[in-house]
Design a protein around this motif. Structure first.
Motif, PDB file in Angstrom:
ATOM      1  N   ILE A 272      23.979  17.791  59.608  1.00  0.00           N
ATOM      2  CA  ILE A 272      24.884  17.461  58.504  1.00  0.00           C
ATOM      3  C   ILE A 272      24.574  18.403  57.349  1.00  0.00           C
ATOM      4  O   ILE A 272      23.426  18.516  56.924  1.00  0.00           O
ATOM      5  CB  ILE A 272      24.700  15.996  58.056  1.00  0.00           C
ATOM      6  CG1 ILE A 272      24.985  15.047  59.224  1.00  0.00           C
ATOM      7  CG2 ILE A 272      25.612  15.672  56.876  1.00  0.00           C
ATOM      8  CD1 ILE A 272      24.657  13.587  58.920  1.00  0.00           C
ATOM      9  N   ALA A 273      25.595  19.085  56.861  1.00  0.00           N
ATOM     10  CA  ALA A 273      25.451  19.944  55.677  1.00  0.00           C
ATOM     11  C   ALA A 273      26.289  19.335  54.553  1.00  0.00           C
ATOM     12  O   ALA A 273      27.406  18.866  54.807  1.00  0.00           O
ATOM     13  CB  ALA A 273      25.919  21.358  55.990  1.00  0.00           C
ATOM     14  N   TRP A 274      25.739  19.312  53.322  1.00  0.00           N
ATOM     15  CA  TRP A 274      26.496  18.751  52.201  1.00  0.00           C
ATOM     16  C   TRP A 274      26.128  19.477  50.921  1.00  0.00           C
ATOM     17  O   TRP A 274      25.122  20.180  50.837  1.00  0.00           O
ATOM     18  CB  TRP A 274      26.234  17.249  52.075  1.00  0.00           C
ATOM     19  CG  TRP A 274      24.885  16.886  51.502  1.00  0.00           C
ATOM     20  CD1 TRP A 274      24.603  16.577  50.213  1.00  0.00           C
ATOM     21  CD2 TRP A 274      23.641  16.834  52.210  1.00  0.00           C
ATOM     22  NE1 TRP A 274      23.265  16.325  50.063  1.00  0.00           N
ATOM     23  CE2 TRP A 274      22.649  16.464  51.276  1.00  0.00           C
ATOM     24  CE3 TRP A 274      23.266  17.054  53.533  1.00  0.00           C
ATOM     25  CZ2 TRP A 274      21.318  16.317  51.626  1.00  0.00           C
ATOM     26  CZ3 TRP A 274      21.963  16.894  53.885  1.00  0.00           C
ATOM     27  CH2 TRP A 274      20.989  16.537  52.934  1.00  0.00           C
ATOM     28  N   VAL A 275      26.997  19.332  49.926  1.00  0.00           N
ATOM     29  CA  VAL A 275      26.777  19.988  48.643  1.00  0.00           C
ATOM     30  C   VAL A 275      26.361  18.939  47.618  1.00  0.00           C
ATOM     31  O   VAL A 275      26.895  17.822  47.599  1.00  0.00           O
ATOM     32  CB  VAL A 275      28.051  20.743  48.185  1.00  0.00           C
ATOM     33  CG1 VAL A 275      29.218  19.796  47.976  1.00  0.00           C
ATOM     34  CG2 VAL A 275      27.771  21.563  46.924  1.00  0.00           C
TER      35      VAL A 275
ATOM     36  N   THR B 273      30.409  16.148  49.263  1.00  0.00           N
ATOM     37  CA  THR B 273      31.239  16.562  50.405  1.00  0.00           C
ATOM     38  C   THR B 273      30.321  17.093  51.503  1.00  0.00           C
ATOM     39  O   THR B 273      29.393  17.857  51.236  1.00  0.00           O
ATOM     40  CB  THR B 273      32.245  17.644  49.987  1.00  0.00           C
ATOM     41  OG1 THR B 273      33.044  17.144  48.908  1.00  0.00           O
ATOM     42  CG2 THR B 273      33.143  18.018  51.157  1.00  0.00           C
ATOM     43  N   PHE B 274      30.578  16.694  52.738  1.00  0.00           N
ATOM     44  CA  PHE B 274      29.706  17.096  53.843  1.00  0.00           C
ATOM     45  C   PHE B 274      30.542  17.476  55.060  1.00  0.00           C
ATOM     46  O   PHE B 274      31.738  17.153  55.161  1.00  0.00           O
ATOM     47  CB  PHE B 274      28.735  15.970  54.201  1.00  0.00           C
ATOM     48  CG  PHE B 274      29.396  14.761  54.804  1.00  0.00           C
ATOM     49  CD1 PHE B 274      29.414  14.548  56.191  1.00  0.00           C
ATOM     50  CD2 PHE B 274      30.026  13.812  53.991  1.00  0.00           C
ATOM     51  CE1 PHE B 274      30.022  13.439  56.744  1.00  0.00           C
ATOM     52  CE2 PHE B 274      30.638  12.690  54.548  1.00  0.00           C
ATOM     53  CZ  PHE B 274      30.641  12.506  55.921  1.00  0.00           C
ATOM     54  N   LEU B 275      29.895  18.162  55.968  1.00  0.00           N
ATOM     55  CA  LEU B 275      30.523  18.490  57.253  1.00  0.00           C
ATOM     56  C   LEU B 275      29.464  18.425  58.349  1.00  0.00           C
ATOM     57  O   LEU B 275      28.261  18.430  58.082  1.00  0.00           O
ATOM     58  CB  LEU B 275      31.214  19.856  57.206  1.00  0.00           C
ATOM     59  CG  LEU B 275      30.391  21.112  56.864  1.00  0.00           C
ATOM     60  CD1 LEU B 275      29.604  21.613  58.069  1.00  0.00           C
ATOM     61  CD2 LEU B 275      31.304  22.227  56.365  1.00  0.00           C
TER      62      LEU B 275
ATOM     63  N   GLN C 270      26.010  29.912  56.801  1.00  0.00           N
ATOM     64  CA  GLN C 270      26.653  30.633  55.709  1.00  0.00           C
ATOM     65  C   GLN C 270      28.091  30.170  55.528  1.00  0.00           C
ATOM     66  O   GLN C 270      28.561  29.974  54.403  1.00  0.00           O
ATOM     67  CB  GLN C 270      26.620  32.138  55.983  1.00  0.00           C
ATOM     68  CG  GLN C 270      27.133  33.006  54.823  1.00  0.00           C
ATOM     69  CD  GLN C 270      26.345  32.783  53.540  1.00  0.00           C
ATOM     70  OE1 GLN C 270      25.119  32.858  53.535  1.00  0.00           O
ATOM     71  NE2 GLN C 270      27.036  32.499  52.436  1.00  0.00           N
ATOM     72  N   GLN C 271      28.785  29.959  56.641  1.00  0.00           N
ATOM     73  CA  GLN C 271      30.152  29.451  56.556  1.00  0.00           C
ATOM     74  C   GLN C 271      30.177  28.066  55.931  1.00  0.00           C
ATOM     75  O   GLN C 271      31.043  27.754  55.106  1.00  0.00           O
ATOM     76  CB  GLN C 271      30.776  29.396  57.960  1.00  0.00           C
ATOM     77  CG  GLN C 271      31.111  30.753  58.554  1.00  0.00           C
ATOM     78  CD  GLN C 271      31.538  30.651  60.003  1.00  0.00           C
ATOM     79  OE1 GLN C 271      30.986  29.855  60.774  1.00  0.00           O
ATOM     80  NE2 GLN C 271      32.526  31.450  60.384  1.00  0.00           N
ATOM     81  N   ALA C 272      29.214  27.225  56.331  1.00  0.00           N
ATOM     82  CA  ALA C 272      29.140  25.875  55.760  1.00  0.00           C
ATOM     83  C   ALA C 272      28.942  25.946  54.255  1.00  0.00           C
ATOM     84  O   ALA C 272      29.559  25.193  53.489  1.00  0.00           O
ATOM     85  CB  ALA C 272      28.011  25.095  56.418  1.00  0.00           C
ATOM     86  N   GLN C 273      28.083  26.854  53.801  1.00  0.00           N
ATOM     87  CA  GLN C 273      27.846  26.989  52.361  1.00  0.00           C
ATOM     88  C   GLN C 273      29.118  27.416  51.646  1.00  0.00           C
ATOM     89  O   GLN C 273      29.500  26.840  50.629  1.00  0.00           O
ATOM     90  CB  GLN C 273      26.743  28.015  52.094  1.00  0.00           C
ATOM     91  CG  GLN C 273      26.463  28.178  50.600  1.00  0.00           C
ATOM     92  CD  GLN C 273      25.465  29.298  50.304  1.00  0.00           C
ATOM     93  OE1 GLN C 273      25.053  29.995  51.221  1.00  0.00           O
ATOM     94  NE2 GLN C 273      25.111  29.458  49.056  1.00  0.00           N
ATOM     95  N   ASP C 274      29.802  28.430  52.209  1.00  0.00           N
ATOM     96  CA  ASP C 274      31.015  28.928  51.560  1.00  0.00           C
ATOM     97  C   ASP C 274      32.088  27.836  51.489  1.00  0.00           C
ATOM     98  O   ASP C 274      32.817  27.733  50.502  1.00  0.00           O
ATOM     99  CB  ASP C 274      31.566  30.126  52.338  1.00  0.00           C
ATOM    100  CG  ASP C 274      30.613  31.325  52.300  1.00  0.00           C
ATOM    101  OD1 ASP C 274      29.740  31.346  51.409  1.00  0.00           O
ATOM    102  OD2 ASP C 274      30.737  32.212  53.165  1.00  0.00           O
ATOM    103  N   MET C 275      32.178  27.032  52.532  1.00  0.00           N
ATOM    104  CA  MET C 275      33.199  25.983  52.577  1.00  0.00           C
ATOM    105  C   MET C 275      32.881  24.851  51.611  1.00  0.00           C
ATOM    106  O   MET C 275      33.766  24.316  50.939  1.00  0.00           O
ATOM    107  CB  MET C 275      33.324  25.442  54.004  1.00  0.00           C
ATOM    108  CG  MET C 275      33.867  26.459  54.992  1.00  0.00           C
ATOM    109  SD  MET C 275      33.583  25.995  56.724  1.00  0.00           S
ATOM    110  CE  MET C 275      34.686  24.594  56.871  1.00  0.00           C
ATOM    111  N   LEU C 276      31.600  24.479  51.515  1.00  0.00           N
ATOM    112  CA  LEU C 276      31.229  23.298  50.732  1.00  0.00           C
ATOM    113  C   LEU C 276      31.103  23.573  49.241  1.00  0.00           C
ATOM    114  O   LEU C 276      31.312  22.674  48.425  1.00  0.00           O
ATOM    115  CB  LEU C 276      29.919  22.721  51.265  1.00  0.00           C
ATOM    116  CG  LEU C 276      29.994  22.082  52.660  1.00  0.00           C
ATOM    117  CD1 LEU C 276      28.591  21.752  53.164  1.00  0.00           C
ATOM    118  CD2 LEU C 276      30.855  20.809  52.608  1.00  0.00           C
ATOM    119  N   MET C 277      30.755  24.802  48.865  1.00  0.00           N
ATOM    120  CA  MET C 277      30.516  25.101  47.453  1.00  0.00           C
ATOM    121  C   MET C 277      31.778  24.974  46.603  1.00  0.00           C
ATOM    122  O   MET C 277      31.716  24.823  45.391  1.00  0.00           O
ATOM    123  CB  MET C 277      29.929  26.497  47.307  1.00  0.00           C
ATOM    124  CG  MET C 277      28.485  26.613  47.786  1.00  0.00           C
ATOM    125  SD  MET C 277      27.352  25.549  46.866  1.00  0.00           S
ATOM    126  CE  MET C 277      27.215  26.432  45.323  1.00  0.00           C
ATOM    127  N   SER C 278      32.944  24.996  47.262  1.00  0.00           N
ATOM    128  CA  SER C 278      34.195  24.851  46.512  1.00  0.00           C
ATOM    129  C   SER C 278      34.661  23.396  46.447  1.00  0.00           C
ATOM    130  O   SER C 278      35.735  23.120  45.924  1.00  0.00           O
ATOM    131  CB  SER C 278      35.293  25.707  47.163  1.00  0.00           C
ATOM    132  OG  SER C 278      35.564  25.245  48.477  1.00  0.00           O
TER     133      SER C 278
END
Length: 777
Positions: free
Chosen positions: A627-630, A612-614, A599-607
């Motif tokens: 790896i999570a990315w938008v 962009t990935f983390l 959930q934190q990854a989603q909140d961070m990446l959606m902006s």
């Protein structure tokens, strides 16, 4: 050479201590003329307890001798003739002394350099801010107390000599009185006139002598009483100083040694402790000898009064003091491994800090090592058991203590011990074998003062957990970490609290993590909040909410996390192992955020912009990173989703590096928050390398499964990216994916699909040239 320049500016006692470091074993002239060369060598890189390092030590010896010979040849003229001969002589002397034992030369020079550094630091005594730091103040207080003790001991020595001289003169006068009495007795044979005259003279003389003897007897008795009072005061100072050194400084050193097992700073300062303990031993022995001489004088000339009782008490007290010193300074310099695997070689070193000063090495004692259980350790410390019963069998468990003249240390190096078998006790409740604690007991016996005093000494290692298989290492390490972090000084073996405050555990985890990463980047406040959420199944992002919470041992490593088949520690340790083995550079560079949930990854990446990935640690798998990315939702233009790859593990990174895997995924453009990925990962690849793995840039071409119905939550997918941000393919590798590949939670089924990395691995197994040719055609 900078250290030698500073060392030459030492004064007083510090200069005397520095000069005492040198002798025939290593002449001070060699240190002076080769100062720059000596300080530039990597002496600390040589492991003194490892016989395999002897070749490295031999090279250092040969280079030292060659450097001395070169320096000798450079000396010219009349003034340089004698120096040329002297340096050549030293080169031959060092070669002859250390050629068969080059490790001893390294030990000698390491001791000299470390001692010089300590003396210079103590002499400086001022921190950067100009104020004396706490450590220097404490050391100065100890050194001042030693000076007081030295003066007090010298004063009692002077008084004892005066007493001895006075008593000797008293005995002479007493003998004179006896001679006069004998003369008076012999007068009966003389004529009356002559007898009367002689009798009057002798009686007058006897009266004078007896009066003097009476006065002098009182004076001697007062001298003795005054001297005994001075000794009582000195013993009080000795006891106070010994308590400070043994019960504070030595205990703190042992505590630092224990925390070093969790990754804390390496426990230094043992040479300083030895110098203090040796000073104590010297002063105690001097005072003991003085008291013994007082006893001898009292026996030689008994006088009425309480002196015998006083001296007996002083003798008993000083013996107790030296006994406490000797038994407390038999320590473990190098601890055995705290996770001890059977049938595996291990090492340990024990040391007697006062061995050289008390000449114990004149009859080298033998040390024996046995493994005992927690219950046996309790019985030994309570003196309920004098017989050391073993709970297992250790091979190569006997070793003779060796005296190293260059360093003045008396120690026993156990280099090839092996635990052949272990006898376990009945476990309590939910306790597993990896929660059972043992300890290695080292014991020896030796005498001092020509068998005047005989000591049976014992010391216990830090708790060890015995395992028989590598799969038990994880849980055994948890037991050790908890014990090292939360053990109280002077505890009953091996009691630790069942619950601790969360910030206390955070400190231990941060220490462990920083040590494994070999960098100053430990766990941030946000990282610790993430860990608290995991440990307490909480959703609070406020660090203050966790400050007063306690975590139990069961929560730490006995009970599984909700919905998982592993504990909090097992998850954390998996992260540590993954980072340590494969991703350390990326963590230290800040490329990995790690402690972020979905959930934190989603909140961070959606902006952030698409692509962009983390990198975050997997919640569902031990030692996994994902790896999570938008990216755009290909089925709904204008809608963006956060996607997640299936976790990579140690097995994956042993085949292909993280940098290569990220390079393969062309839809990944910016590392969160806005760092171009090539700048981050290509630089790290250049610095740390890829272990010879071939890099092949591959992008994915996938059809995106249907998103959730309107108004639903975006689907988090553990596979590769949306085509909308993909670059043109070099060649097609992946077939389109169907909805059948999704599991019930909307994630990909590990058994039915393969992530990008595994496709690349398959690709690398094929003949690359043939495949490329066929595609070109």
């Amino acid at each position: 050479m900078a250290m030698w320049i500073q060392a030459q500016q030492l004064q007083g006692e510090a200069l005397h201590q520095m000069q005492a470091l040198y002798g025939q074993h290593f002449p001070i002239e060699v240190r002076h003329y080769l100062a720059q060369w000596i300080e530039s060598q990597l002496w600390d890189s040589v492991e003194l307890d490892n016989p395999a390092e002897e070749a490295k030590a031999k090279r250092l010896l040969d280079n030292l001798v060659a450097e001395l010979q070169r320096k000798a040849q450079l000396q010219g003229g009349e003034d340089g003739f004698l120096l040329k001969i002297k340096l050549g002589h030293y080169a031959s002397q060092l070669k002859s002394t250390y050629d068969r034992c080059p490790l001893e030369l390294v030990r000698c020079i390491k001791h000299i350099l470390h001692s010089e550094q300590r003396l210079v630091q103590e002499a400086t005594n001022v921190s950067v801010g100009g104020a004396m730091d706490t450590l220097s103040q404490r050391h100065q207080q100890i050194n001042q107390a030693f000076e007081e003790l030295r003066l007090a001991t010298q004063e009692t020595e002077n008084e004892l000599r005066k007493l001895q001289h006075s008593q000797e003169y008293f005995i002479i006068q007493y003998q004179e009185n006896l001679r006069i009495q004998a003369q008076l007795s012999s007068l009966s044979s003389l004529p009356p006139a002559e007898r009367t005259q002689r009798e009057t003279t002798l009686q007058s003389k006897r009266a004078t002598v007896e009066a003097w003897l009476t006065r002098e007897a009182s004076t001697l008795q007062k001298y003795r009483l005054d001297l005994s009072e001075q000794h009582q005061k000195t013993l009080g100072l000795l006891r106070k100083q010994q308590t400070l050194i043994l019960d504070e400084e030595l205990i703190q050193w042992k505590r630092r040694q224990q925390l070093a097992g969790n990754g804390g700073p390496h426990e230094g300062g043992l040479d300083v402790l030895q110098s203090w303990c040796e000073k104590l031993a010297d002063l105690i022995w001097q005072n003991r000898q003085q008291i013994r001489r007082c006893e001898h004088l009292t026996q030689q000339l008994p006088l009425p009064g309480p002196m015998e009782e006083l001296l007996s008490k002083l003798n008993s007290d000083i013996t107790d003091i030296i006994s406490a010193l000797v038994t407390s300074t038999f320590i473990i310099e190098k601890q055995p491994p705290q996770v001890l695997k059977t049938q595996t070689k291990f090492a340990a070193t024990v040391r007697l800090l006062v061995g050289g000063k008390l000449n114990v090495h004149m009859n080298p004692p033998q040390v024996k090592a046995i493994i005992v259980s927690e219950q046996q350790a309790k019985a030994l410390l309570k003196n309920e058991s004098t017989h050391s019963e073993s709970s297992g069998e250790i091979l190569n468990n006997n070793c003779v203590m060796e005296y190293h003249q260059a360093t003045g240390t008396l120690s026993a190096h156990f280099r090839n011990m092996s635990l052949k078998r272990i006898k376990r006790s009945d476990r309590r409740g939910a306790e597993s074998v990896t929660e059972e604690k043992f300890t290695v007991l080292f014991e020896s016996q030796f005498s001092v003062g020509g068998n005047e005093l005989v000591f049976h000494v014992k010391t216990l290692s830090l708790p060890v957990v015995v395992i028989v298989h590598g799969s038990q290492d994880n849980n055994a390490t948890a037991t050790v970490l908890w014990d090292n972090a939360f053990a109280e000084p002077g505890r009953v073996p091996f009691i630790v609290p069942d619950k601790v405050l969360w910030p206390q555990l955070c400190e231990a985890l941060d220490m462990k993590y920083k040590a494994e990463m070999h960098s100053g980047r430990g766990l941030s406040e946000d990282n610790l909040v993430f860990l608290a959420q995991k440990a307490f199944t909480s959703s609070s992002n406020n660090p203050e909410d966790y400050h007063n919470m306690t975590i139990s041992w069961a929560q730490f490593n006995r009970e599984s996390l909700p919905g998982r088949n592993f504990t909090f520690w097992q998850w954390f340790d998996g992260v540590v192992e993954l980072m340590k083995k494969h991703l350390k550079p990326h963590w230290n560079d800040g490329a990995i955020l790690g402690f972020v949930n979905k959930q934190q990854a989603q909140d961070m990446l959606m902006s952030k912009p698409n692509g962009t990935f983390l990198l975050r640690f997997s919640d569902s798998e031990i030692g996994g990173i994902t790896i999570a990315w938008v990216a755009e939702n290909p089925n709904k233009p204008g809608e963006r989703l956060v996607w997640n790859l299936l976790p990579y593990t140690t097995k994956d990174f042993s085949i292909r590096s993280l940098a290569d895997r990220i390079s393969d995924l062309n839809h990944l453009l910016f590392l969160y928050p806005d760092r171009p990925k090539d700048e981050v990962f290509e630089m790290l690849t250049l610095v740390y390398g890829n272990a010879g793995v071939i890099t092949v840039n591959v992008s994915g071409r996938f059809t995106t499964p249907n998103p959730e119905p309107s108004g639903g939550t975006p689907t988090f997918m553990d596979q590769t990216a949306s085509p909308s941000v993909s670059h043109p393919n070099n060649f097609g590798v992946y077939p389109p994916m169907s909805d059948a590949m999704l599991d019930a939670d909307g994630d990909f089924d590990l058994e039915d699909t393969m992530d990008v990395a595994r496709h690349v691995e398959e690709l690398l197994r094929r003949p690359m040239a043939n495949q490329w040719s066929s595609q070109q055609s």
